[in-house]
Design a protein around this motif. Sequence first.
Motif, PDB file in Angstrom:
ATOM      1  N   ASN A   7      10.833   6.629   8.086  1.00 42.75           N
ATOM      2  CA  ASN A   7      10.689   4.981   8.529  1.00 42.75           C
ATOM      3  C   ASN A   7       9.315   4.614   9.273  1.00 42.75           C
ATOM      4  O   ASN A   7       8.786   5.587   9.755  1.00 42.75           O
ATOM      5  CB  ASN A   7      11.968   4.636   9.513  1.00 42.75           C
ATOM      6  CG  ASN A   7      11.878   5.550  10.723  1.00 42.75           C
ATOM      7  OD1 ASN A   7      11.191   5.063  11.601  1.00 42.75           O
ATOM      8  ND2 ASN A   7      12.718   6.652  10.721  1.00 42.75           N
ATOM      9  N   PHE A  53      11.848   1.771   4.807  1.00 43.94           N
ATOM     10  CA  PHE A  53      12.181   3.114   5.018  1.00 43.94           C
ATOM     11  C   PHE A  53      12.157   3.883   3.501  1.00 43.94           C
ATOM     12  O   PHE A  53      11.880   3.023   2.173  1.00 43.94           O
ATOM     13  CB  PHE A  53      13.787   2.880   4.843  1.00 43.94           C
ATOM     14  CG  PHE A  53      14.301   1.805   5.939  1.00 43.94           C
ATOM     15  CD1 PHE A  53      13.902   2.585   7.206  1.00 43.94           C
ATOM     16  CD2 PHE A  53      14.877   0.754   5.802  1.00 43.94           C
ATOM     17  CE1 PHE A  53      14.313   1.648   8.188  1.00 43.94           C
ATOM     18  CE2 PHE A  53      15.337  -0.167   6.605  1.00 43.94           C
ATOM     19  CZ  PHE A  53      15.064   0.566   8.093  1.00 43.94           C
ATOM     20  N   ARG A  84      20.823   8.113   6.496  1.00 40.77           N
ATOM     21  CA  ARG A  84      21.111   6.996   5.697  1.00 40.77           C
ATOM     22  C   ARG A  84      22.189   7.624   4.687  1.00 40.77           C
ATOM     23  O   ARG A  84      22.027   8.586   4.371  1.00 40.77           O
ATOM     24  CB  ARG A  84      19.916   6.751   4.986  1.00 40.77           C
ATOM     25  CG  ARG A  84      20.252   5.223   3.991  1.00 40.77           C
ATOM     26  CD  ARG A  84      18.805   4.525   3.392  1.00 40.77           C
ATOM     27  NE  ARG A  84      19.163   3.344   2.904  1.00 40.77           N
ATOM     28  CZ  ARG A  84      18.361   2.319   2.652  1.00 40.77           C
ATOM     29  NH1 ARG A  84      17.144   2.862   2.823  1.00 40.77           N
ATOM     30  NH2 ARG A  84      18.629   1.405   1.972  1.00 40.77           N
ATOM     31  N   GLU A  96      10.255  -3.226   8.712  1.00 39.94           N
ATOM     32  CA  GLU A  96      10.559  -1.943   8.598  1.00 39.94           C
ATOM     33  C   GLU A  96      10.420  -1.398   7.093  1.00 39.94           C
ATOM     34  O   GLU A  96      10.833  -2.405   6.276  1.00 39.94           O
ATOM     35  CB  GLU A  96      11.809  -1.478   9.598  1.00 39.94           C
ATOM     36  CG  GLU A  96      12.796  -2.184   9.115  1.00 39.94           C
ATOM     37  CD  GLU A  96      13.257  -3.658   9.933  1.00 39.94           C
ATOM     38  OE1 GLU A  96      12.289  -3.502  11.024  1.00 39.94           O
ATOM     39  OE2 GLU A  96      13.890  -4.401   9.390  1.00 39.94           O
ATOM     40  N   THR A 130      22.184   2.437   7.524  1.00 38.37           N
ATOM     41  CA  THR A 130      20.782   3.263   7.898  1.00 38.37           C
ATOM     42  C   THR A 130      20.419   3.169   9.336  1.00 38.37           C
ATOM     43  O   THR A 130      20.899   2.350  10.079  1.00 38.37           O
ATOM     44  CB  THR A 130      19.696   2.219   7.368  1.00 38.37           C
ATOM     45  OG1 THR A 130      19.791   2.388   5.974  1.00 38.37           O
ATOM     46  CG2 THR A 130      18.368   2.868   7.587  1.00 38.37           C
ATOM     47  N   ARG A 183       7.888   2.234  11.667  1.00 36.31           N
ATOM     48  CA  ARG A 183       8.360   1.401  12.613  1.00 36.31           C
ATOM     49  C   ARG A 183       7.322   1.216  13.494  1.00 36.31           C
ATOM     50  O   ARG A 183       6.409   1.907  13.803  1.00 36.31           O
ATOM     51  CB  ARG A 183       9.871   2.050  13.369  1.00 36.31           C
ATOM     52  CG  ARG A 183      10.881   2.138  12.592  1.00 36.31           C
ATOM     53  CD  ARG A 183      11.668   0.932  12.452  1.00 36.31           C
ATOM     54  NE  ARG A 183      12.204   0.525  13.869  1.00 36.31           N
ATOM     55  CZ  ARG A 183      12.209  -0.784  14.206  1.00 36.31           C
ATOM     56  NH1 ARG A 183      11.847  -1.687  13.835  1.00 36.31           N
ATOM     57  NH2 ARG A 183      12.962  -0.845  15.637  1.00 36.31           N
ATOM     58  N   ASN A 191      14.446  11.620   5.641  1.00 36.80           N
ATOM     59  CA  ASN A 191      14.615  10.012   6.010  1.00 36.80           C
ATOM     60  C   ASN A 191      13.092   9.528   6.786  1.00 36.80           C
ATOM     61  O   ASN A 191      13.191   9.922   7.824  1.00 36.80           O
ATOM     62  CB  ASN A 191      15.882   9.808   6.748  1.00 36.80           C
ATOM     63  CG  ASN A 191      17.018  10.298   6.060  1.00 36.80           C
ATOM     64  OD1 ASN A 191      17.646   9.876   5.042  1.00 36.80           O
ATOM     65  ND2 ASN A 191      17.699  11.112   6.591  1.00 36.80           N
ATOM     66  N   ALA A 226      17.439   4.116  11.823  1.00 36.98           N
ATOM     67  CA  ALA A 226      16.227   4.769  12.025  1.00 36.98           C
ATOM     68  C   ALA A 226      15.528   4.639  13.356  1.00 36.98           C
ATOM     69  O   ALA A 226      15.005   3.410  14.101  1.00 36.98           O
ATOM     70  CB  ALA A 226      14.986   3.746  11.176  1.00 36.98           C
TER      71      ALA A 226
END
Length: 286
Positions: free
Chosen positions: A198, A149, A234, A147, A260, A200, A196, A262
């Motif tokens: 991410n 971020f 986060r 992952e 964090t 994923r 934020n 996510a």
Amino acid sequence: MIFFLMAPQFSTLGQTKTQENQLNQKNLLLSLGWTNTTFRDFATSPLFYRGSGFSLSYEKQTINQKSEINWGFSPLFSSTQACIAKSDYLQERAFSAFISMDGYLKYYRDLPRISSEKIQFKAGGTVLATQNIRINESLLNSAFGVETFLNLMVSAKADIDISQKEEKTIHLWFLKIKQNPSKQKLSFQTDIGLLNFNHRPSYNYVYFDEIDDNYTNELFALKEHYDWSLNGYRFGTKIEYSKFAPTGNGFKIAYIWDMTNAPGKHQTFQMATHRIQYTLIINKNK
């Protein structure tokens, strides 16, 4: 190890100015830390993985009368495990190798209106990028977890001057310990994510073939099956004690916490790290 601890007290050839008298202070910060990591990935399992490891850090710092800039990178290595209860008397442990790399840029601006001679307040922002790699072979075709971020954060910092102004002698049983005047400070720092991002999985990891110790195909598959999302949160805090020698060299001892969450597109990843860190401060002013 002894040199690492004593190095801040050594003078550097040609250094005659103290750090506090220099208007544009440049430091190199080298850190070693002990870490405790907790995470869980709902794309594979709701279990919490916990474990300990170590971290390193390379950072450059520039401080002047109005601002402070810090940039660097910090890798973290940890071995984690989760307990799987199969019965009241039997448990199976799942192990995971966890590697994380942070890259960051911090900018602070002094706030003279609310600062004093004793306490200096600063505010600014942080760009923080984190890349995780997790390997858990017991999950078979979900053994390889990755992952990414990217966080744009608002940051605040307070530096409290606790310098020792006069020479002191401490009597400890039959020992006399002499303490010379020195510059010291306590720092409190917090970072709160505003944007934020991410990277994923679009659903889960089952598109991978069974792991055979060759992760090349899995790395190429990330481009097809992973998506960027703007969600989650986060937070991070740091409490730090610093002490400086007359040369401007010194050391820091810090406690660092980071959390964090996510959600990604479908399945959430959660992570928290606790870190106790020793930092060697090297004055780079000529």
